[in-house]
Write a protein that holds these residues in place. Sequence first.
Motif, mmCIF file in Angstrom:
data_model
loop_
_atom_site.group_PDB
_atom_site.id
_atom_site.type_symbol
_atom_site.label_atom_id
_atom_site.label_comp_id
_atom_site.label_asym_id
_atom_site.label_seq_id
_atom_site.Cartn_x
_atom_site.Cartn_y
_atom_site.Cartn_z
ATOM 1 N N LEU A 110 -13.230 -23.063 -27.190
ATOM 2 C CA LEU A 110 -14.530 -23.426 -26.629
ATOM 3 C C LEU A 110 -14.817 -22.659 -25.340
ATOM 4 O O LEU A 110 -13.984 -22.609 -24.439
ATOM 5 N N LYS A 111 -15.982 -22.090 -25.260
ATOM 6 C CA LYS A 111 -16.396 -21.320 -24.091
ATOM 7 C C LYS A 111 -16.712 -22.252 -22.920
ATOM 8 O O LYS A 111 -17.407 -23.251 -23.061
ATOM 9 N N ASN A 112 -16.182 -21.895 -21.758
ATOM 10 C CA ASN A 112 -16.453 -22.632 -20.511
ATOM 11 C C ASN A 112 -16.049 -24.111 -20.570
ATOM 12 O O ASN A 112 -16.552 -24.920 -19.797
ATOM 13 N N ALA A 113 -15.161 -24.447 -21.479
ATOM 14 C CA ALA A 113 -14.743 -25.840 -21.590
ATOM 15 C C ALA A 113 -13.714 -26.180 -20.523
ATOM 16 O O ALA A 113 -12.758 -25.438 -20.310
ATOM 17 N N VAL A 114 -13.924 -27.303 -19.839
ATOM 18 C CA VAL A 114 -13.037 -27.739 -18.766
ATOM 19 C C VAL A 114 -12.077 -28.797 -19.320
ATOM 20 O O VAL A 114 -12.510 -29.804 -19.890
ATOM 21 N N TYR A 115 -10.813 -28.553 -19.167
ATOM 22 C CA TYR A 115 -9.789 -29.451 -19.702
ATOM 23 C C TYR A 115 -9.959 -30.862 -19.125
ATOM 24 O O TYR A 115 -10.060 -31.057 -17.920
ATOM 25 N N GLY A 116 -9.995 -31.834 -20.012
ATOM 26 C CA GLY A 116 -10.156 -33.219 -19.597
ATOM 27 C C GLY A 116 -11.595 -33.666 -19.448
ATOM 28 O O GLY A 116 -11.860 -34.849 -19.229
ATOM 29 N N LYS A 117 -12.559 -32.743 -19.580
ATOM 30 C CA LYS A 117 -13.970 -33.078 -19.371
ATOM 31 C C LYS A 117 -14.841 -32.824 -20.596
ATOM 32 O O LYS A 117 -16.033 -33.083 -20.571
ATOM 33 N N VAL A 118 -14.252 -32.331 -21.662
ATOM 34 C CA VAL A 118 -15.028 -31.990 -22.852
ATOM 35 C C VAL A 118 -15.513 -33.255 -23.557
ATOM 36 O O VAL A 118 -14.752 -34.199 -23.774
ATOM 37 N N VAL A 119 -16.800 -33.268 -23.906
ATOM 38 C CA VAL A 119 -17.379 -34.347 -24.706
ATOM 39 C C VAL A 119 -18.176 -33.703 -25.841
ATOM 40 O O VAL A 119 -19.109 -32.939 -25.593
ATOM 41 N N THR A 120 -17.779 -33.972 -27.065
ATOM 42 C CA THR A 120 -18.499 -33.472 -28.229
ATOM 43 C C THR A 120 -19.130 -34.646 -28.964
ATOM 44 O O THR A 120 -18.900 -35.800 -28.627
ATOM 45 N N ARG A 121 -19.923 -34.318 -29.981
ATOM 46 C CA ARG A 121 -20.515 -35.405 -30.774
ATOM 47 C C ARG A 121 -20.644 -34.961 -32.221
ATOM 48 O O ARG A 121 -20.880 -33.793 -32.521
ATOM 49 N N PHE A 122 -20.494 -35.922 -33.123
ATOM 50 C CA PHE A 122 -20.739 -35.703 -34.541
ATOM 51 C C PHE A 122 -21.922 -36.566 -34.922
ATOM 52 O O PHE A 122 -21.825 -37.792 -34.887
ATOM 53 N N MET B 134 -14.915 -37.584 -28.248
ATOM 54 C CA MET B 134 -15.937 -37.323 -29.255
ATOM 55 C C MET B 134 -16.754 -38.580 -29.497
ATOM 56 O O MET B 134 -16.207 -39.668 -29.663
ATOM 57 N N ILE B 135 -18.051 -38.412 -29.513
ATOM 58 C CA ILE B 135 -18.968 -39.516 -29.793
ATOM 59 C C ILE B 135 -19.449 -39.402 -31.236
ATOM 60 O O ILE B 135 -19.862 -38.330 -31.676
ATOM 61 N N LEU B 136 -19.376 -40.504 -31.963
ATOM 62 C CA LEU B 136 -20.008 -40.582 -33.282
ATOM 63 C C LEU B 136 -21.406 -41.135 -33.056
ATOM 64 O O LEU B 136 -21.567 -42.262 -32.603
ATOM 65 N N ILE C 257 -32.187 -34.225 -26.304
ATOM 66 C CA ILE C 257 -32.374 -35.280 -25.299
ATOM 67 C C ILE C 257 -31.158 -36.204 -25.264
ATOM 68 O O ILE C 257 -30.582 -36.457 -24.204
ATOM 69 N N VAL C 258 -30.767 -36.693 -26.433
ATOM 70 C CA VAL C 258 -29.645 -37.630 -26.485
ATOM 71 C C VAL C 258 -28.337 -36.918 -26.150
ATOM 72 O O VAL C 258 -27.457 -37.506 -25.513
ATOM 73 N N ASP C 259 -28.210 -35.659 -26.550
ATOM 74 C CA ASP C 259 -27.018 -34.884 -26.174
ATOM 75 C C ASP C 259 -26.849 -34.881 -24.661
ATOM 76 O O ASP C 259 -25.757 -35.099 -24.127
ATOM 77 N N SER C 260 -27.947 -34.628 -23.966
ATOM 78 C CA SER C 260 -27.879 -34.548 -22.512
ATOM 79 C C SER C 260 -27.638 -35.923 -21.892
ATOM 80 O O SER C 260 -26.824 -36.074 -20.983
ATOM 81 N N GLU D 247 -26.104 -38.418 -23.148
ATOM 82 C CA GLU D 247 -24.751 -38.891 -23.425
ATOM 83 C C GLU D 247 -23.680 -38.006 -22.799
ATOM 84 O O GLU D 247 -22.491 -38.243 -22.989
ATOM 85 N N GLY D 248 -24.105 -37.000 -22.060
ATOM 86 C CA GLY D 248 -23.142 -36.175 -21.341
ATOM 87 C C GLY D 248 -22.360 -35.225 -22.226
ATOM 88 O O GLY D 248 -21.217 -34.885 -21.914
ATOM 89 N N ILE D 249 -22.946 -34.787 -23.328
ATOM 90 C CA ILE D 249 -22.268 -33.833 -24.198
ATOM 91 C C ILE D 249 -22.088 -32.517 -23.440
ATOM 92 O O ILE D 249 -23.028 -31.997 -22.844
ATOM 93 N N THR D 250 -20.876 -31.989 -23.455
ATOM 94 C CA THR D 250 -20.610 -30.728 -22.758
ATOM 95 C C THR D 250 -20.623 -29.539 -23.700
ATOM 96 O O THR D 250 -20.937 -28.426 -23.289
ATOM 97 N N ASN D 251 -20.285 -29.773 -24.951
ATOM 98 C CA ASN D 251 -20.227 -28.683 -25.929
ATOM 99 C C ASN D 251 -20.861 -29.139 -27.236
ATOM 100 O O ASN D 251 -20.326 -30.007 -27.924
ATOM 101 N N CYS D 252 -21.995 -28.555 -27.544
ATOM 102 C CA CYS D 252 -22.737 -28.903 -28.746
ATOM 103 C C CYS D 252 -22.318 -27.963 -29.873
ATOM 104 O O CYS D 252 -22.588 -26.758 -29.816
ATOM 105 N N LEU D 253 -21.640 -28.501 -30.888
ATOM 106 C CA LEU D 253 -21.182 -27.698 -32.016
ATOM 107 C C LEU D 253 -22.226 -27.746 -33.121
ATOM 108 O O LEU D 253 -22.579 -28.829 -33.608
ATOM 109 N N ARG D 254 -22.725 -26.571 -33.506
ATOM 110 C CA ARG D 254 -23.773 -26.486 -34.541
ATOM 111 C C ARG D 254 -23.469 -25.333 -35.482
ATOM 112 O O ARG D 254 -22.861 -24.342 -35.080
#
Length: 783
Positions: A201-213, A243-245, A392-395, A397-404
Amino acid sequence: MSEAVVDHVTGSATEDTCDFKVANTNLRNSLKFLNAKLADSKNLVGGEVTLADLYLACYLVRPFQLVLETGYRKGIANVVAWFSSLAQSDEFTAVYGNIKFCTRSLKPFSNKDAKEVAKGGNDNKPEKQPKGDKGNKGDKKPKGDKGDKGKGKGDKKPKEESKDCKKAGKGKDSKQAEETVGVPDNVEFQDPIYEKYKNVLKNAVYGKVVTRFPPEPSGFLHIGHIKASMLNYHYSKIYNGKMILRFDDTNPSKEKSEFVQNIIKDLKTVEIYPDKTTYTSDYFELIQEKMREFIQVGMAYADNTPADQMKEERDKGIESVNKTKTSKESLEIFEKMLEGQAPGWCIRANLDMSDKVKCLRDPVMYRCNDTPHHRTGTKFKAYPTYDFACPIVDSLEGITNCLRTIEYKDRDALYHKILEKLKLADIEIFEYAKLQLKSTLMSKRKLQWFVDEKLVEGWNDPRFPTVQGLMRRGLTIQTLKEFMLEQGPSLNTVLMEWDKLWSINKRIIDPQSKRYYCILKDSLAEVLIENGPTVPEGISIDYHPKDPTMGSKSRILTNHLYVEKEDVNEMKVGDKFTLSRWGNVIVKSVEEHDGRKKLTVELNLEDNNFSGTTKATFVPVDERFNVSVTIYEFGHLITKASLKEEDNVVNFVNPNSKIKSEGFAEKDMSQVKAGEFIQIERRGFFFVDKDLNTHGEIVLHFIPDGKTKNMSKITSKIDSNALTKGEGEVAKGANRAEQAKLAEAAADDKPLSKKQLKKLANKEKKKAKKDEHKAGEDAKTEE
């Protein structure tokens, strides 16, 4: 009171918050005004947290943070107490738990109040923050903005600074923050497979990553969703993140609670355990507010162009006659939409209708729908589209890395534009290739057609690419995990064969599969041993030839056996063959009755020369020492490697995708348990779908092994090459006529006749014609 307070305070908070200074008179006065209103009340409306509190916090959290960081507290004690209490509430942390703000993170504060707020929240609350922004390589700044370095006091670029301050991970001033980007070298992963992907993951900070499915609850999860869910989950764990579902429940016409529960169940099946579960519908009221803002800044307009006409105009780049509507007019229509008083209207993004990327030609952002929602009932009459709600919801909910998937590449500009115009934190996008497998349906609409027409058992049919179907087919979680992580970073969208998946799977199930003998009823011959044991004998055989720790079984030896006719078809008097793991025999006579061969042989245990002999597996004829089993072999549901959008699935139905066989297995197989893997020697690996103790019968599903040839001369009824390569009709036979005959022999799995197929085709045409007249929206594709 709440409306007046919100209007007053947000009036000073809508400026570029990155340029706020303590000396900003409007902000100071607004905070003092709010402080006075909070003197006699814990929250804006009574003692409970309401939407007014959350709405106001959305505007205030960044400027308020800057105020506290600079030490300004005089005259705002009530505001500090209100904000600190609010930040500890479940309602607040559910929305703002991990959100990024400007070039600083919500520490939340640098004093006692900050420490108190950091303790609040739920299962997804942010961990203790380092100085600087959550996803920022350069966090702590000198006074001023990100763009101030090397500039004089007169150099002002507010727009550029605003954009920069909202984008995380761009600065390079903080050495401490730079050291947290990526996975530290000293991290030891619980799962060794993570090591290979630790810097994906680009620019991902260890311990701070939040993804969502974010699945849409309109069907069961299929193998395409599995890739998305596994990448989001395992990448977050690689970086010690969360990770947020999130259920993207914005289209009540398609969604059901049944699908929600099955998605949760399927994720648990594939060993994905979200840190938090949310719904886009949790944010409907906030999204409505954001749409009002979007309209007010001229980024959206109301339109009632008929769906077919809109599609044609977008294709030709023709602007809608409503594109020139004023924000006031569009807002009035939007309010009526929310009340269910504006049928046929929608809200479209105000972009460029001449854009070369057609999906950016004023896409629909909000549309009317009177269908009751599976969670909110009839409360809402209009719903946001995925394109508008997702960023909007990504932001929030504090998503740091949006996987698409890479197919969203053209929509990235819209994603960032929405965040920019609504002054929400920007997010790093990680793109990967969409999974496509030969002769495999991923379309939920087409899969639903198979279910509706009762051509399959249901969504858990082993021929379906759903989680439940794949599990019954014999794929393991570890196989899916290895395969998906290996494919993850690739951006090459190709039509893949199934061989890789099956070969990985074989490697995983081989060590855990007990070995058994089994002879199919339609391919057996009888052997009578003249000098065989008149009283049944038992010999001890290891369940696995390479792993004695798996235990052993007793194999029964008798003088009357079933063997595979393929093994003895060419045998004549005087020939020698081997009864596997017993001994050599000499053929004394060969007879045939009613198409079944019967050989009389003599056992010669002194002959230890097994070189070049046929090794025949066997099962006792005596029913006391065998057990009946049912075996299914599955092929692909369709006969074409890849269906195009215009292809009618009815024309490509494989009439022989399920072949049933009956057989006799050695008695010890009666102890197998549903969900286990076994190997029938010389025939292949099988998944135990039903067991004798629980279901009263043993049902086995054949598992492909990734090879194009059978493991012995005992052939399967499904072409191994077609299964592996995913092409053509998979039932053996040179043409459809032969396939039809083969399928007719499969009792309850008869093929579709030409008349039946034609009837289904006409039915599908009528349905397609009906769909054309439905009020449309831009089709939502899955991530």
